[in-house]
Scaffold this active site. Structure first.
Site, PDB file in Angstrom:
ATOM      1  N   GLY A  15       0.806  -1.210   0.000  1.00  0.00           N
ATOM      2  CA  GLY A  15       0.000   0.000   0.000  1.00  0.00           C
ATOM      3  C   GLY A  15       0.836   1.256   0.000  1.00  0.00           C
ATOM      4  O   GLY A  15       0.446   2.273   0.574  1.00  0.00           O
ATOM      5  N   ARG A  17       1.371   3.459  -2.160  1.00  0.00           N
ATOM      6  CA  ARG A  17       0.842   4.631  -2.860  1.00  0.00           C
ATOM      7  C   ARG A  17      -0.265   5.329  -2.082  1.00  0.00           C
ATOM      8  O   ARG A  17      -0.691   6.419  -2.451  1.00  0.00           O
ATOM      9  CB  ARG A  17       0.329   4.226  -4.245  1.00  0.00           C
ATOM     10  CG  ARG A  17       1.447   3.978  -5.249  1.00  0.00           C
ATOM     11  CD  ARG A  17       0.870   3.739  -6.625  1.00  0.00           C
ATOM     12  NE  ARG A  17       1.882   3.763  -7.659  1.00  0.00           N
ATOM     13  CZ  ARG A  17       1.643   3.556  -8.941  1.00  0.00           C
ATOM     14  NH1 ARG A  17       0.397   3.328  -9.353  1.00  0.00           N
ATOM     15  NH2 ARG A  17       2.611   3.595  -9.829  1.00  0.00           N
ATOM     16  N   GLY A  18      -0.747   4.703  -1.032  1.00  0.00           N
ATOM     17  CA  GLY A  18      -1.739   5.335  -0.179  1.00  0.00           C
ATOM     18  C   GLY A  18      -1.087   6.317   0.779  1.00  0.00           C
ATOM     19  O   GLY A  18       0.142   6.351   0.932  1.00  0.00           O
ATOM     20  N   VAL A  20      -1.031   6.498   4.139  1.00  0.00           N
ATOM     21  CA  VAL A  20      -0.305   5.918   5.261  1.00  0.00           C
ATOM     22  C   VAL A  20       0.879   5.091   4.779  1.00  0.00           C
ATOM     23  O   VAL A  20       1.993   5.214   5.292  1.00  0.00           O
ATOM     24  CB  VAL A  20      -1.253   5.069   6.130  1.00  0.00           C
ATOM     25  CG1 VAL A  20      -0.472   4.331   7.214  1.00  0.00           C
ATOM     26  CG2 VAL A  20      -2.324   5.954   6.767  1.00  0.00           C
ATOM     27  N   GLY A  21       0.649   4.254   3.767  1.00  0.00           N
ATOM     28  CA  GLY A  21       1.739   3.421   3.259  1.00  0.00           C
ATOM     29  C   GLY A  21       2.893   4.236   2.717  1.00  0.00           C
ATOM     30  O   GLY A  21       4.064   3.912   2.945  1.00  0.00           O
ATOM     31  N   SER A 112      -8.160   0.475  11.838  1.00  0.00           N
ATOM     32  CA  SER A 112      -8.837   1.766  11.898  1.00  0.00           C
ATOM     33  C   SER A 112      -9.586   1.853  13.216  1.00  0.00           C
ATOM     34  O   SER A 112     -10.082   0.835  13.731  1.00  0.00           O
ATOM     35  CB  SER A 112      -9.816   1.906  10.734  1.00  0.00           C
ATOM     36  OG  SER A 112     -10.716   2.971  10.951  1.00  0.00           O
ATOM     37  N   SER A 113      -9.698   3.058  13.749  1.00  0.00           N
ATOM     38  CA  SER A 113     -10.411   3.214  15.013  1.00  0.00           C
ATOM     39  C   SER A 113     -11.897   2.903  14.879  1.00  0.00           C
ATOM     40  O   SER A 113     -12.596   2.765  15.894  1.00  0.00           O
ATOM     41  CB  SER A 113     -10.230   4.635  15.547  1.00  0.00           C
ATOM     42  OG  SER A 113     -10.708   5.596  14.620  1.00  0.00           O
ATOM     43  N   CYS A 114     -12.398   2.752  13.649  1.00  0.00           N
ATOM     44  CA  CYS A 114     -13.816   2.406  13.467  1.00  0.00           C
ATOM     45  C   CYS A 114     -14.117   0.982  13.907  1.00  0.00           C
ATOM     46  O   CYS A 114     -15.288   0.582  13.948  1.00  0.00           O
ATOM     47  CB  CYS A 114     -14.243   2.609  12.016  1.00  0.00           C
ATOM     48  SG  CYS A 114     -13.578   1.396  10.861  1.00  0.00           S
ATOM     49  N   TYR A 141     -16.770  -2.326   6.515  1.00  0.00           N
ATOM     50  CA  TYR A 141     -15.327  -2.066   6.553  1.00  0.00           C
ATOM     51  C   TYR A 141     -14.755  -2.424   7.924  1.00  0.00           C
ATOM     52  O   TYR A 141     -13.705  -3.073   8.033  1.00  0.00           O
ATOM     53  CB  TYR A 141     -15.064  -0.596   6.242  1.00  0.00           C
ATOM     54  CG  TYR A 141     -13.611  -0.189   6.346  1.00  0.00           C
ATOM     55  CD1 TYR A 141     -12.703  -0.539   5.346  1.00  0.00           C
ATOM     56  CD2 TYR A 141     -13.151   0.548   7.437  1.00  0.00           C
ATOM     57  CE1 TYR A 141     -11.380  -0.161   5.436  1.00  0.00           C
ATOM     58  CE2 TYR A 141     -11.821   0.930   7.534  1.00  0.00           C
ATOM     59  CZ  TYR A 141     -10.938   0.568   6.532  1.00  0.00           C
ATOM     60  OH  TYR A 141      -9.621   0.933   6.622  1.00  0.00           O
ATOM     61  N   LYS A 145     -11.849  -5.268   9.054  1.00  0.00           N
ATOM     62  CA  LYS A 145     -10.653  -4.970   9.835  1.00  0.00           C
ATOM     63  C   LYS A 145     -10.591  -5.801  11.119  1.00  0.00           C
ATOM     64  O   LYS A 145      -9.521  -6.256  11.528  1.00  0.00           O
ATOM     65  CB  LYS A 145     -10.608  -3.480  10.157  1.00  0.00           C
ATOM     66  CG  LYS A 145     -10.256  -2.607   8.957  1.00  0.00           C
ATOM     67  CD  LYS A 145      -8.860  -2.926   8.452  1.00  0.00           C
ATOM     68  CE  LYS A 145      -8.447  -2.042   7.288  1.00  0.00           C
ATOM     69  NZ  LYS A 145      -7.089  -2.352   6.804  1.00  0.00           N
ATOM     70  N   PRO A 168      -4.892   3.303  14.176  1.00  0.00           N
ATOM     71  CA  PRO A 168      -4.715   4.759  14.157  1.00  0.00           C
ATOM     72  C   PRO A 168      -6.021   5.480  14.455  1.00  0.00           C
ATOM     73  O   PRO A 168      -7.104   4.971  14.183  1.00  0.00           O
ATOM     74  CB  PRO A 168      -4.269   5.045  12.715  1.00  0.00           C
ATOM     75  CG  PRO A 168      -4.064   3.712  12.065  1.00  0.00           C
ATOM     76  CD  PRO A 168      -4.878   2.739  12.828  1.00  0.00           C
ATOM     77  N   HIS A 184     -12.060  11.136   3.353  1.00  0.00           N
ATOM     78  CA  HIS A 184     -12.379  11.255   4.765  1.00  0.00           C
ATOM     79  C   HIS A 184     -12.569  12.732   5.111  1.00  0.00           C
ATOM     80  O   HIS A 184     -12.382  13.616   4.283  1.00  0.00           O
ATOM     81  CB  HIS A 184     -11.282  10.613   5.610  1.00  0.00           C
ATOM     82  CG  HIS A 184     -11.292   9.126   5.556  1.00  0.00           C
ATOM     83  ND1 HIS A 184     -10.360   8.398   4.831  1.00  0.00           N
ATOM     84  CD2 HIS A 184     -12.124   8.208   6.122  1.00  0.00           C
ATOM     85  CE1 HIS A 184     -10.619   7.107   4.963  1.00  0.00           C
ATOM     86  NE2 HIS A 184     -11.680   6.967   5.737  1.00  0.00           N
ATOM     87  N   TRP A 207     -21.603  18.848   6.468  1.00  0.00           N
ATOM     88  CA  TRP A 207     -22.566  17.836   6.904  1.00  0.00           C
ATOM     89  C   TRP A 207     -22.614  17.731   8.422  1.00  0.00           C
ATOM     90  O   TRP A 207     -21.589  17.756   9.095  1.00  0.00           O
ATOM     91  CB  TRP A 207     -22.170  16.474   6.335  1.00  0.00           C
ATOM     92  CG  TRP A 207     -22.736  16.209   4.974  1.00  0.00           C
ATOM     93  CD1 TRP A 207     -22.997  17.122   3.996  1.00  0.00           C
ATOM     94  CD2 TRP A 207     -23.103  14.941   4.449  1.00  0.00           C
ATOM     95  NE1 TRP A 207     -23.505  16.497   2.889  1.00  0.00           N
ATOM     96  CE2 TRP A 207     -23.574  15.153   3.132  1.00  0.00           C
ATOM     97  CE3 TRP A 207     -23.080  13.645   4.950  1.00  0.00           C
ATOM     98  CZ2 TRP A 207     -24.027  14.119   2.325  1.00  0.00           C
ATOM     99  CZ3 TRP A 207     -23.516  12.598   4.143  1.00  0.00           C
ATOM    100  CH2 TRP A 207     -23.986  12.852   2.843  1.00  0.00           C
ATOM    101  N   ASP A 274     -24.218  12.627  11.496  1.00  0.00           N
ATOM    102  CA  ASP A 274     -23.023  13.033  12.222  1.00  0.00           C
ATOM    103  C   ASP A 274     -21.981  11.924  12.297  1.00  0.00           C
ATOM    104  O   ASP A 274     -20.792  12.186  12.439  1.00  0.00           O
ATOM    105  CB  ASP A 274     -23.391  13.424  13.659  1.00  0.00           C
ATOM    106  CG  ASP A 274     -23.687  14.911  13.801  1.00  0.00           C
ATOM    107  OD1 ASP A 274     -23.259  15.681  12.926  1.00  0.00           O
ATOM    108  OD2 ASP A 274     -24.338  15.284  14.788  1.00  0.00           O
TER     109      ASP A 274
END
Length: 322
Positions: A15, A17-18, A20-21, A112-114, A141, A145, A168, A184, A207, A274
């Site tokens: 990853g 090219r992202g 974080v990567g 991910s924190s989600c 998603y 994870k 993260p 995001h 939003w 929200d």
């Protein structure tokens, strides 16, 4: 087995090219690691088990960072949940299994924190995982994870695989995705305020109510923490990586207005969702190891906006970190 990472260790960053990567690959090279291995999605489609098998059989990287994922913001997650869970399950299953079978010494899985419950007690500790229902808008998603974390834990328990997961907080920074549908919150706001400034619009509508709170971490700070952990951490499980800096969406929007130089009004559309009301993580585990962030949110946004302005980021698509 000796697991200390050396300057000539072969380190595969999936990853690269992202956002974080790419930050992790830069940080590794800046720290003097000479053998950072990368592949584009065209060169190595990580959702193709045969291709992944061939890559690991040939290269046999000693260290692996799995930062590759199909990611997106609240709109994309709400609309394309099937794509998110399918692609991410394929990627992580292929890479984790091949890394174990071909002798990787240490494996870092970027989550991910989600993954944490929507109404988890704040700040969120690592043990909060699976203690309550998830946020509905990004559940597919998040479940993917969580499956990756469970896979790392299971391979560690059954096979002694030195694998762990980094969670993260909300990440932003150089290399972010600015697509109006898939970005995001930070990148989405930056693009909208920038375009409103160029078009001399009278207002930007954000939003939601602006009340939700988010912990933000710059991608370069996250990368520094990841290299620190890749080098020095061997205790498995989950480790939160956040800045400890919390900001409301309202204050973020007003700060973004200043950073970008937009002179119009900012209004909030309370009819829009929200998302999670508050999300700040307990970073005590990481802090106890000796790591600290270096960038404030304002400094990180200014750095990001300089890069964005210079690069004139295009629309792109739903980002898959190849």
């Amino acid at each position: 087995m000796e697991i200390r990472m050396h300057s000539d260790s072969l380190i595969y960053v999936a990853g690269h090219r992202g956002m974080v990567g790419s930050a992790i690959a830069r940080r590794l090279r800046d720290a003097g690691y000479r053998n950072v291995l990368t592949r584009t999605h065209q060169e190595l489609p990580l959702d193709d088990a045969t291709a992944v098998e061939g890559f690991f059989a040939l290269q046999r990287p000693q260290y692996v960072v799995l930062a590759a994922a199909k990611v997106g913001g609240i709109i994309a997650n709400s609309t394309y949940g099937a794509d998110f869970i399918r692609e991410n399950l394929k990627i992580q299953t292929n890479v984790i299994d091949a890394a174990y079978r071909y002798g990787t010494r240490k494996f870092m899985f970027l989550g991910s924190s989600c993954i944490y419950p929507k109404y988890a007690e704040q700040p969120i500790v690592e043990d909060a995982l699976l203690s309550g229902p998830l946020e509905e808008t990004n559940m597919p998603y998040a479940i993917a994870k969580i499956a990756g974390i469970a896979m790392c834990d299971a391979y560690a328990k059954q096979h002694g695989f030195n694998a762990f997961a980094v969670m993260p907080s909300n990440v932003y920074g150089v290399g972010d995705n600015f697509h109006p549908e898939y970005s995001h919150v930070v990148a989405g706001l930056m693009r909208r305020f920038h375009e409103a400034k160029l078009a001399n619009l009278p207002e930007v509508v954000v939003w939601g109510t602006g009340a939700p709170l988010r912990e933000l971490i710059d991608a370069d700070d996250l990368a520094d923490a990841c290299v620190f952990l890749l080098r020095d951490y061997d205790d498995g499980g989950i480790i939160n990586v956040g800045s400890g800096q919390e900001i409301s969406i309202r204050d973020l929007a007003l700060l973004m207005k200043c950073v970008v130089g937009f002179e119009g009004e900012v209004t909030f559309d309370a009819s829009r969702p929200d998302g999670t009301p508050r999300k700040i993580m307990d970073n005590g585990k990481l802090r106890s190891l000796g790591w600290r962030p270096t960038l404030t949110i304002e400094a990180g946004l200014k750095k990001m906006y300089v890069w964005f302005s210079e690069s004139q980021a295009g629309d792109g698509g739903a980002r898959r970190s190849p």
